[in-house]
Design a protein around this motif. Structure first.
Motif, PDB file in Angstrom:
ATOM      1  N   LEU A   1      65.472  41.275  43.166  1.00 54.73           N
ATOM      2  CA  LEU A   1      64.240  41.242  42.374  1.00 54.73           C
ATOM      3  C   LEU A   1      64.418  42.013  41.072  1.00 54.73           C
ATOM      4  O   LEU A   1      63.988  41.570  39.999  1.00 54.73           O
ATOM      5  CB  LEU A   1      63.076  41.821  43.176  1.00 54.73           C
ATOM      6  N   ILE A   2      65.025  43.182  41.191  1.00 50.71           N
ATOM      7  CA  ILE A   2      65.253  44.012  40.000  1.00 50.71           C
ATOM      8  C   ILE A   2      66.194  43.306  39.027  1.00 50.71           C
ATOM      9  O   ILE A   2      65.975  43.296  37.805  1.00 50.71           O
ATOM     10  CB  ILE A   2      65.822  45.385  40.408  1.00 50.71           C
ATOM     11  N   LEU A   3      67.278  42.695  39.596  1.00 57.81           N
ATOM     12  CA  LEU A   3      68.260  42.001  38.763  1.00 57.81           C
ATOM     13  C   LEU A   3      67.614  40.851  38.004  1.00 57.81           C
ATOM     14  O   LEU A   3      67.802  40.698  36.791  1.00 57.81           O
ATOM     15  CB  LEU A   3      69.407  41.479  39.640  1.00 57.81           C
ATOM     16  N   VAL A   4      66.821  40.051  38.697  1.00 57.19           N
ATOM     17  CA  VAL A   4      66.192  38.888  38.063  1.00 57.19           C
ATOM     18  C   VAL A   4      65.231  39.331  36.975  1.00 57.19           C
ATOM     19  O   VAL A   4      65.210  38.782  35.867  1.00 57.19           O
ATOM     20  CB  VAL A   4      65.462  38.035  39.121  1.00 57.19           C
ATOM     21  N   ASP A   5      64.430  40.341  37.257  1.00 59.20           N
ATOM     22  CA  ASP A   5      63.446  40.811  36.281  1.00 59.20           C
ATOM     23  C   ASP A   5      64.137  41.352  35.028  1.00 59.20           C
ATOM     24  O   ASP A   5      63.728  41.042  33.901  1.00 59.20           O
ATOM     25  CB  ASP A   5      62.576  41.896  36.924  1.00 59.20           C
ATOM     26  N   SER A   6      65.199  42.148  35.214  1.00 56.04           N
ATOM     27  CA  SER A   6      65.878  42.740  34.064  1.00 56.04           C
ATOM     28  C   SER A   6      66.591  41.684  33.221  1.00 56.04           C
ATOM     29  O   SER A   6      66.560  41.732  31.985  1.00 56.04           O
ATOM     30  CB  SER A   6      66.886  43.796  34.529  1.00 56.04           C
ATOM     31  N   LEU A   7      67.227  40.698  33.893  1.00 55.87           N
ATOM     32  CA  LEU A   7      67.928  39.646  33.153  1.00 55.87           C
ATOM     33  C   LEU A   7      66.946  38.771  32.383  1.00 55.87           C
ATOM     34  O   LEU A   7      67.206  38.368  31.252  1.00 55.87           O
ATOM     35  CB  LEU A   7      68.761  38.790  34.110  1.00 55.87           C
ATOM     36  N   ALA A   8      65.802  38.480  32.998  1.00 56.23           N
ATOM     37  CA  ALA A   8      64.805  37.646  32.328  1.00 56.23           C
ATOM     38  C   ALA A   8      64.292  38.327  31.063  1.00 56.23           C
ATOM     39  O   ALA A   8      64.092  37.682  30.027  1.00 56.23           O
ATOM     40  CB  ALA A   8      63.652  37.340  33.272  1.00 56.23           C
TER      41      ALA A   8
ATOM     42  N   GLU B   1      65.889  40.851  29.369  1.00 58.86           N
ATOM     43  CA  GLU B   1      66.991  41.102  28.441  1.00 58.86           C
ATOM     44  C   GLU B   1      67.382  39.842  27.676  1.00 58.86           C
ATOM     45  O   GLU B   1      67.639  39.883  26.475  1.00 58.86           O
ATOM     46  CB  GLU B   1      68.195  41.627  29.221  1.00 58.86           C
ATOM     47  N   LYS B   2      67.420  38.696  28.383  1.00 57.90           N
ATOM     48  CA  LYS B   2      67.891  37.459  27.771  1.00 57.90           C
ATOM     49  C   LYS B   2      66.744  36.573  27.268  1.00 57.90           C
ATOM     50  O   LYS B   2      66.987  35.478  26.760  1.00 57.90           O
ATOM     51  CB  LYS B   2      68.723  36.659  28.775  1.00 57.90           C
ATOM     52  N   SER B   3      65.506  37.024  27.437  1.00 62.74           N
ATOM     53  CA  SER B   3      64.328  36.241  27.034  1.00 62.74           C
ATOM     54  C   SER B   3      64.333  34.870  27.695  1.00 62.74           C
ATOM     55  O   SER B   3      64.101  33.837  27.050  1.00 62.74           O
ATOM     56  CB  SER B   3      64.284  36.097  25.502  1.00 62.74           C
ATOM     57  N   LEU B   4      64.612  34.864  28.994  1.00 64.15           N
ATOM     58  CA  LEU B   4      64.684  33.620  29.740  1.00 64.15           C
ATOM     59  C   LEU B   4      63.517  33.519  30.703  1.00 64.15           C
ATOM     60  O   LEU B   4      62.980  34.533  31.162  1.00 64.15           O
ATOM     61  CB  LEU B   4      65.997  33.539  30.535  1.00 64.15           C
TER      62      LEU B   4
ATOM     63  N   ARG C   1      72.660  29.848  26.970  1.00 68.81           N
ATOM     64  CA  ARG C   1      73.195  28.928  25.977  1.00 68.81           C
ATOM     65  C   ARG C   1      72.430  27.612  25.984  1.00 68.81           C
ATOM     66  O   ARG C   1      72.127  27.048  24.939  1.00 68.81           O
ATOM     67  CB  ARG C   1      74.684  28.691  26.265  1.00 68.81           C
ATOM     68  N   GLU C   2      72.091  27.105  27.179  1.00 71.23           N
ATOM     69  CA  GLU C   2      71.347  25.854  27.293  1.00 71.23           C
ATOM     70  C   GLU C   2      69.959  25.998  26.680  1.00 71.23           C
ATOM     71  O   GLU C   2      69.466  25.089  25.996  1.00 71.23           O
ATOM     72  CB  GLU C   2      71.243  25.445  28.761  1.00 71.23           C
ATOM     73  N   GLN C   3      69.322  27.147  26.886  1.00 71.65           N
ATOM     74  CA  GLN C   3      67.980  27.357  26.341  1.00 71.65           C
ATOM     75  C   GLN C   3      68.029  27.422  24.825  1.00 71.65           C
ATOM     76  O   GLN C   3      67.179  26.836  24.144  1.00 71.65           O
ATOM     77  CB  GLN C   3      67.378  28.641  26.905  1.00 71.65           C
ATOM     78  N   ILE C   4      69.031  28.126  24.291  1.00 69.47           N
ATOM     79  CA  ILE C   4      69.175  28.239  22.832  1.00 69.47           C
ATOM     80  C   ILE C   4      69.412  26.852  22.229  1.00 69.47           C
ATOM     81  O   ILE C   4      68.814  26.476  21.216  1.00 69.47           O
ATOM     82  CB  ILE C   4      70.332  29.187  22.474  1.00 69.47           C
ATOM     83  N   LEU C   5      70.297  26.080  22.882  1.00 70.98           N
ATOM     84  CA  LEU C   5      70.602  24.738  22.392  1.00 70.98           C
ATOM     85  C   LEU C   5      69.366  23.851  22.445  1.00 70.98           C
ATOM     86  O   LEU C   5      69.082  23.102  21.506  1.00 70.98           O
ATOM     87  CB  LEU C   5      71.738  24.137  23.228  1.00 70.98           C
TER      88      LEU C   5
END
Length: 500
Positions: free
Chosen positions: A6-13, A15-18, A127-131
């Protein structure tokens, strides 16, 4: 470990604006990949699901049930129906046999390996989101700066998106350096690429079209349209334009005040010359416009061969042809017609040869003397079909032609066409291979048959120029046709090599 997920997913989301679901899916895919490696069966279909509220996850392996007659195409991922019934009675084709994987399977995955797999998936998702964000803008032109050179290609950067400009798609003698601002036409997007998913070109004809669309607002407003573009990159382009508002001068609108619009386009493509011509839905008039600045004396259209004989005088001959044939070549590409430039003398010679051919045709097939054949030619008759099926009144209007003669000519022409049709059908039956090619009409097949070309292999043995001479097809069409005829040679070679 569930709390860590849960912590990993929240932080990555963050950090990467995903989107958080994108991150969850990436973590699930990474864990599934790692579990598959732990099973030591790379072909296995492993799925991991994470509970979005608790962080707890479960993994399972599955096999798709396929019909018995289909057989197992992927043994690690499929099970035939009869065997599946023994494992799980009542299961149907298209459903899955599912086997849960214990937590131990996950526990044995090294933390470092798992994190690397997850981070790679996250990078791919980012990368897919940016593209996707870039592509949603719907831009045809990529505007960026030169980031670096890669084996002759140029890597362009626009924000967080990179594009590759191949050396072959750069203008002749173009020398780009790091930091240069560059615009190029987007030709393709490879979503599987992990480096530069966007491929661009500065030589594509579409690049010229897109540049004009940016410079001429009347195009976006629907008042003006670029109907066609032909181009020799770095040297010359031709564009055909049409206006849908009678108050607009299409050429002047594209040129702009004091040439401002066309100059901006030329500046972007290395000062390449640009001819702007009027499009016309009448092919002959379109060709005349496309050959400007040459003045055309006359033009003869051959619809069957999709070609035109264009007659120009000696003064206009160099203009019509252009340097190294550039003008006529671009005009041909622009209009889609094969253009043959002739002097009046060459045209007269061709006409005489054509009249001689028609005279022989009428004399032999209609069984008339040369005088009647010449009268038919002078009246504009160029085929047996015209003699056989034009209204009777047209033939009766010819001086010296009475009703008996007209009826006899029509009868002989129809009988001759019937005999030709029967002969052609017999040739088609004896050359079934050639009937497979849609480019070959029955008439062309009959012509090839008379030259001894009666099978796919006979056609494949021809050179392109031979096929062009025999049929009058465009060189590109003839070359493609020969390639199709030769395709089975390579297929046979593959089959032979695999059977050994």
């Amino acid at each position: 470990m569930s709390r860590e997920i849960l912590i990993l997913v929240d932080s990555l989301a963050r950090e990467k604006s995903l989107d958080v679901n994108v991150v969850y899916e990436s973590v699930e895919a990474a864990l599934a990949s790692a579990m598959r490696r732990q099973l030591d069966e790379e072909g296995a279909d492993v799925v991991v699901k994470i509970d979005r509220s608790t962080g707890e996850f479960s993994g399972f392996r599955r096999w798709l049930v396929v019909p018995d007659e289909a057989g197992l195409q992927e043994p690690d991922r499929q099970e035939i129906y009869s065997d599946a019934q023994e494992i799980q009675p009542g299961i149907q084709v298209g459903e899955y046999i599912v086997e849960p994987l214990g937590a131990a399977e996950v526990g044995r995955i090294g933390a470092q390996v798992a994190r690397q797999a997850i981070m790679q998936r996250i990078r791919d998702a980012e990368r897919e989101q940016i593209l996707e964000e870039f592509l949603q803008r719907g831009e045809e032109i990529f505007s960026g700066t030169v980031k670096r050179l890669d084996r002759g290609d140029v890597i362009l950067e626009s924000g967080r998106v990179e594009a590759r400009l191949p050396r072959s798609e750069m203008l002749p003698r173009e020398n780009l350096r790091n930091g240069d601002r560059v615009r190029a036409y987007i030709t393709s997007v490879d979503r599987e690429s992990r480096s530069q998913p966007i491929i661009v070109s500065r030589t594509a004809p579409e690049f010229v079209r897109a540049l004009f669309e940016n410079e001429v607002p009347e195009i976006e407003q629907g008042l003006l349209e670029i109907k066609a573009v032909s181009r020799e990159p770095g040297l010359r382009s031709k564009i055909a334009v049409v206006a849908y508002d009678k108050r607009i001068d299409p050429i002047g609108t594209c040129v702009g005040m004091r040439g401002s619009r066309v100059m901006e386009v030329r500046k972007e493509i290395g000062e390449e010359m640009i001819d702007i011509v009027l499009w016309d839905d009448e092919p002959a008039q379109f060709v005349i416009s496309a050959l400007a600045p040459a003045i055309v004396e006359s033009i003869l259209v051959d619809v069957d061969r999709h070609s035109m004989d264009v007659v120009v005088d000696e003064e206009n001959l160099p203009k019509a042809i252009g340097t190294r044939g550039q003008n006529v070549r671009l005009a041909s590409e622009l209009t889609g017609w094969q253009i043959n430039i002739l002097t009046p003398e060459q045209s007269q010679q061709r006409q005489e040869q054509e009249n001689q051919r028609l005279s022989r045709l009428f004399v032999e097939q209609l069984d008339v003397d040369a005088e009647i054949a010449e009268i038919l030619i002078d009246e504009g008759f160029s085929s047996l079909e015209e003699v056989a099926y034009v209204p009777v009144e047209e033939l009766l209007s010819i001086d010296g032609f009475d009703e008996d003669l007209v009826n006899e000519l029509r009868s002989r022409a129809r009988n001759s066409l019937l005999v030709q049709a029967i002969e052609t059908e017999e040739k088609l039956e004896e050359a079934p291979d050639l009937r497979e090619f849609e480019e070959l009409t029955p008439t062309l097949i009959a012509e090839l048959f008379d030259r001894g070309i009666r099978s796919r292999d006979d056609l494949a043995d021809l050179a392109t120029d031979e096929l062009v001479e025999y049929t009058g097809l465009e060189p590109e069409v003839a070359a493609e046709l020969i390639s199709k005829a030769r395709a089975h040679w390579f297929e046979d070679g593959v089959e032979d090599s695999t059977s050994k």
